[in-house]
Design a protein around this motif. Structure first.
Motif, PDB file in Angstrom:
ATOM      1  N   GLU A  36      -8.001 -11.147   5.721  1.00  0.00           N
ATOM      2  CA  GLU A  36      -8.656 -10.024   5.057  1.00  0.00           C
ATOM      3  C   GLU A  36      -9.587 -10.572   3.981  1.00  0.00           C
ATOM      4  O   GLU A  36      -9.248 -11.537   3.301  1.00  0.00           O
ATOM      5  CB  GLU A  36      -7.600  -9.117   4.415  1.00  0.00           C
ATOM      6  CG  GLU A  36      -8.139  -7.891   3.740  1.00  0.00           C
ATOM      7  CD  GLU A  36      -7.025  -7.056   3.109  1.00  0.00           C
ATOM      8  OE1 GLU A  36      -7.346  -6.328   2.159  1.00  0.00           O
ATOM      9  OE2 GLU A  36      -5.873  -7.136   3.557  1.00  0.00           O
ATOM     10  N   ALA A  37     -10.736  -9.942   3.833  1.00  0.00           N
ATOM     11  CA  ALA A  37     -11.689 -10.327   2.790  1.00  0.00           C
ATOM     12  C   ALA A  37     -12.287  -9.056   2.193  1.00  0.00           C
ATOM     13  O   ALA A  37     -12.713  -8.169   2.932  1.00  0.00           O
ATOM     14  CB  ALA A  37     -12.788 -11.214   3.357  1.00  0.00           C
ATOM     15  N   THR A  38     -12.279  -8.986   0.871  1.00  0.00           N
ATOM     16  CA  THR A  38     -12.825  -7.807   0.195  1.00  0.00           C
ATOM     17  C   THR A  38     -13.661  -8.210  -1.010  1.00  0.00           C
ATOM     18  O   THR A  38     -13.354  -9.223  -1.643  1.00  0.00           O
ATOM     19  CB  THR A  38     -11.689  -6.867  -0.273  1.00  0.00           C
ATOM     20  OG1 THR A  38     -10.790  -7.575  -1.094  1.00  0.00           O
ATOM     21  CG2 THR A  38     -10.961  -6.256   0.886  1.00  0.00           C
ATOM     22  N   PRO A  39     -14.674  -7.454  -1.335  1.00  0.00           N
ATOM     23  CA  PRO A  39     -15.294  -6.433  -0.479  1.00  0.00           C
ATOM     24  C   PRO A  39     -15.958  -7.090   0.729  1.00  0.00           C
ATOM     25  O   PRO A  39     -16.340  -8.254   0.687  1.00  0.00           O
ATOM     26  CB  PRO A  39     -16.318  -5.760  -1.387  1.00  0.00           C
ATOM     27  CG  PRO A  39     -16.617  -6.768  -2.454  1.00  0.00           C
ATOM     28  CD  PRO A  39     -15.386  -7.617  -2.607  1.00  0.00           C
ATOM     29  N   ALA A  40     -16.104  -6.337   1.777  1.00  0.00           N
ATOM     30  CA  ALA A  40     -16.575  -6.875   3.057  1.00  0.00           C
ATOM     31  C   ALA A  40     -17.947  -7.526   2.965  1.00  0.00           C
ATOM     32  O   ALA A  40     -18.194  -8.565   3.583  1.00  0.00           O
ATOM     33  CB  ALA A  40     -16.584  -5.773   4.119  1.00  0.00           C
ATOM     34  N   ALA A  41     -18.854  -6.939   2.201  1.00  0.00           N
ATOM     35  CA  ALA A  41     -20.231  -7.442   2.140  1.00  0.00           C
ATOM     36  C   ALA A  41     -20.342  -8.784   1.419  1.00  0.00           C
ATOM     37  O   ALA A  41     -21.106  -9.652   1.834  1.00  0.00           O
ATOM     38  CB  ALA A  41     -21.132  -6.416   1.460  1.00  0.00           C
ATOM     39  N   ALA A  42     -19.602  -8.960   0.368  1.00  0.00           N
ATOM     40  CA  ALA A  42     -19.640 -10.203  -0.417  1.00  0.00           C
ATOM     41  C   ALA A  42     -18.249 -10.449  -0.998  1.00  0.00           C
ATOM     42  O   ALA A  42     -17.975 -10.133  -2.157  1.00  0.00           O
ATOM     43  CB  ALA A  42     -20.677 -10.100  -1.531  1.00  0.00           C
ATOM     44  N   PRO A  43     -17.348 -11.012  -0.191  1.00  0.00           N
ATOM     45  CA  PRO A  43     -15.947 -11.135  -0.606  1.00  0.00           C
ATOM     46  C   PRO A  43     -15.743 -11.941  -1.896  1.00  0.00           C
ATOM     47  O   PRO A  43     -16.386 -12.955  -2.118  1.00  0.00           O
ATOM     48  CB  PRO A  43     -15.292 -11.862   0.569  1.00  0.00           C
ATOM     49  CG  PRO A  43     -16.175 -11.588   1.731  1.00  0.00           C
ATOM     50  CD  PRO A  43     -17.559 -11.510   1.167  1.00  0.00           C
ATOM     51  N   THR A  44     -14.834 -11.433  -2.715  1.00  0.00           N
ATOM     52  CA  THR A  44     -14.385 -12.140  -3.906  1.00  0.00           C
ATOM     53  C   THR A  44     -12.879 -12.376  -3.847  1.00  0.00           C
ATOM     54  O   THR A  44     -12.331 -13.104  -4.667  1.00  0.00           O
ATOM     55  CB  THR A  44     -14.723 -11.348  -5.185  1.00  0.00           C
ATOM     56  OG1 THR A  44     -14.151 -10.039  -5.082  1.00  0.00           O
ATOM     57  CG2 THR A  44     -16.226 -11.250  -5.390  1.00  0.00           C
ATOM     58  N   THR A  45     -12.237 -11.732  -2.865  1.00  0.00           N
ATOM     59  CA  THR A  45     -10.800 -11.904  -2.656  1.00  0.00           C
ATOM     60  C   THR A  45     -10.548 -12.070  -1.164  1.00  0.00           C
ATOM     61  O   THR A  45     -11.074 -11.310  -0.354  1.00  0.00           O
ATOM     62  CB  THR A  45     -10.016 -10.679  -3.169  1.00  0.00           C
ATOM     63  OG1 THR A  45     -10.277 -10.501  -4.558  1.00  0.00           O
ATOM     64  CG2 THR A  45      -8.517 -10.856  -2.950  1.00  0.00           C
ATOM     65  N   VAL A  46      -9.747 -13.083  -0.825  1.00  0.00           N
ATOM     66  CA  VAL A  46      -9.407 -13.345   0.572  1.00  0.00           C
ATOM     67  C   VAL A  46      -7.891 -13.491   0.672  1.00  0.00           C
ATOM     68  O   VAL A  46      -7.272 -14.163  -0.155  1.00  0.00           O
ATOM     69  CB  VAL A  46     -10.108 -14.626   1.088  1.00  0.00           C
ATOM     70  CG1 VAL A  46      -9.664 -14.962   2.501  1.00  0.00           C
ATOM     71  CG2 VAL A  46     -11.622 -14.476   1.015  1.00  0.00           C
ATOM     72  N   ILE A  47      -7.323 -12.854   1.680  1.00  0.00           N
ATOM     73  CA  ILE A  47      -5.901 -13.008   1.970  1.00  0.00           C
ATOM     74  C   ILE A  47      -5.785 -14.004   3.123  1.00  0.00           C
ATOM     75  O   ILE A  47      -6.459 -13.872   4.147  1.00  0.00           O
ATOM     76  CB  ILE A  47      -5.256 -11.670   2.377  1.00  0.00           C
ATOM     77  CG1 ILE A  47      -5.508 -10.590   1.320  1.00  0.00           C
ATOM     78  CG2 ILE A  47      -3.757 -11.863   2.653  1.00  0.00           C
ATOM     79  CD1 ILE A  47      -4.938 -10.894  -0.044  1.00  0.00           C
ATOM     80  N   ILE A  48      -4.933 -14.989   2.928  1.00  0.00           N
ATOM     81  CA  ILE A  48      -4.751 -16.048   3.911  1.00  0.00           C
ATOM     82  C   ILE A  48      -3.319 -16.011   4.435  1.00  0.00           C
ATOM     83  O   ILE A  48      -2.373 -15.883   3.655  1.00  0.00           O
ATOM     84  CB  ILE A  48      -5.051 -17.431   3.285  1.00  0.00           C
ATOM     85  CG1 ILE A  48      -6.516 -17.489   2.870  1.00  0.00           C
ATOM     86  CG2 ILE A  48      -4.704 -18.555   4.247  1.00  0.00           C
ATOM     87  CD1 ILE A  48      -6.906 -18.731   2.130  1.00  0.00           C
ATOM     88  N   ALA A  49      -3.177 -16.115   5.739  1.00  0.00           N
ATOM     89  CA  ALA A  49      -1.863 -16.191   6.377  1.00  0.00           C
ATOM     90  C   ALA A  49      -1.706 -17.583   6.977  1.00  0.00           C
ATOM     91  O   ALA A  49      -2.687 -18.212   7.383  1.00  0.00           O
ATOM     92  CB  ALA A  49      -1.729 -15.130   7.455  1.00  0.00           C
ATOM     93  N   ASP A  50      -0.471 -18.050   7.014  1.00  0.00           N
ATOM     94  CA  ASP A  50      -0.210 -19.386   7.537  1.00  0.00           C
ATOM     95  C   ASP A  50       1.222 -19.458   8.040  1.00  0.00           C
ATOM     96  O   ASP A  50       2.057 -18.619   7.714  1.00  0.00           O
ATOM     97  CB  ASP A  50      -0.425 -20.419   6.422  1.00  0.00           C
ATOM     98  CG  ASP A  50      -0.600 -21.843   6.922  1.00  0.00           C
ATOM     99  OD1 ASP A  50      -0.506 -22.093   8.135  1.00  0.00           O
ATOM    100  OD2 ASP A  50      -0.841 -22.721   6.076  1.00  0.00           O
ATOM    101  N   CYS A  51       1.480 -20.474   8.813  1.00  0.00           N
ATOM    102  CA  CYS A  51       2.833 -20.839   9.191  1.00  0.00           C
ATOM    103  C   CYS A  51       3.013 -22.260   8.664  1.00  0.00           C
ATOM    104  O   CYS A  51       2.623 -23.228   9.311  1.00  0.00           O
ATOM    105  CB  CYS A  51       3.029 -20.778  10.707  1.00  0.00           C
ATOM    106  SG  CYS A  51       4.722 -21.176  11.179  1.00  0.00           S
ATOM    107  N   LEU A  52       3.541 -22.359   7.475  1.00  0.00           N
ATOM    108  CA  LEU A  52       3.690 -23.639   6.803  1.00  0.00           C
ATOM    109  C   LEU A  52       4.880 -24.387   7.398  1.00  0.00           C
ATOM    110  O   LEU A  52       5.989 -23.865   7.438  1.00  0.00           O
ATOM    111  CB  LEU A  52       3.897 -23.414   5.302  1.00  0.00           C
ATOM    112  CG  LEU A  52       3.836 -24.620   4.399  1.00  0.00           C
ATOM    113  CD1 LEU A  52       2.437 -25.229   4.411  1.00  0.00           C
ATOM    114  CD2 LEU A  52       4.220 -24.225   2.981  1.00  0.00           C
TER     115      LEU A  52
END
Length: 122
Positions: free
Chosen positions: A57-73
Motif C-alpha cells: 500500500e502507498a498513500t497518497p496514491a499520486a505522490a506517496p509519503t507512506t508505504v506499507i511493506i509486507a514480508d515473510c522474514l
C-alpha cells in the motif's frame, strides 16, 4: 533495517549508527530496546535474515509519503549466542509474517513502525 539490526546484534550494540539510517522512532526505540536486553543478558546474535519485502500500500496514491511493506522474514539462520560463543538455546528460528510502515521524512525513507508475528505465520 534488518541488515543493520543483524550487524548491531553481533555485539548487541543498541547504539549502532546504521539503525538510525533505516529506522526512526518508535521503530528505532524498539530495535534499540531489544538490543539493550540482549546486551544486559550478555548475549549476541549471529546469522542472516532472509527477506523478500514488497510494498502492499502507498498513500497518497499520486505522490506517496507512506508505504506499507509486507514480508515473510526468515530467521532460520539467525541464532542467539552467549558472549562465550555457545548457543544461548536450541530454539531454531523460522519464518514470520512481518509488516512495516515506512515514511518519507525530509526526502529520506525510514521505518516508523513494524510488527513481527510468531514463527510459522508464513
Amino acid at each position: 533495517m534488518w541488515k543493520a539490526y543483524a550487524k548491531a546484534g553481533l555485539t548487541a550494540n543498541p547504539d549502532e549508527p546504521d539503525l538510525a539510517v533505516y529506522a526512526t522512532d518508535p521503530a528505532l526505540k524498539l530495535l534499540r530496546d531489544g538490543l539493550a536486553g540482549y546486551q544486559a543478558k550478555g548475549q549476541v546474535f549471529k546469522g542472516e535474515y532472509g527477506s523478500t519485502p514488497s510494498a502492499v500500500e502507498a498513500t497518497p496514491a499520486a505522490a506517496p509519503t507512506t508505504v506499507i511493506i509486507a514480508d515473510c522474514l526468515d530467521s532460520t539462520n539467525f541464532l542467539v549466542y552467549k558472549a562465550s560463543g555457545e548457543k544461548a538455546d536450541d530454539i531454531p528460528g523460522g519464518r514470520r509474517s512481518t509488516s512495516a510502515t515506512v515514511k518519507s521524512q525530509g526526502g529520506v525513507w525510514r521505518v516508523t513502525s513494524f510488527a513481527v508475528r510468531e514463527k510459522g505465520t508464513c
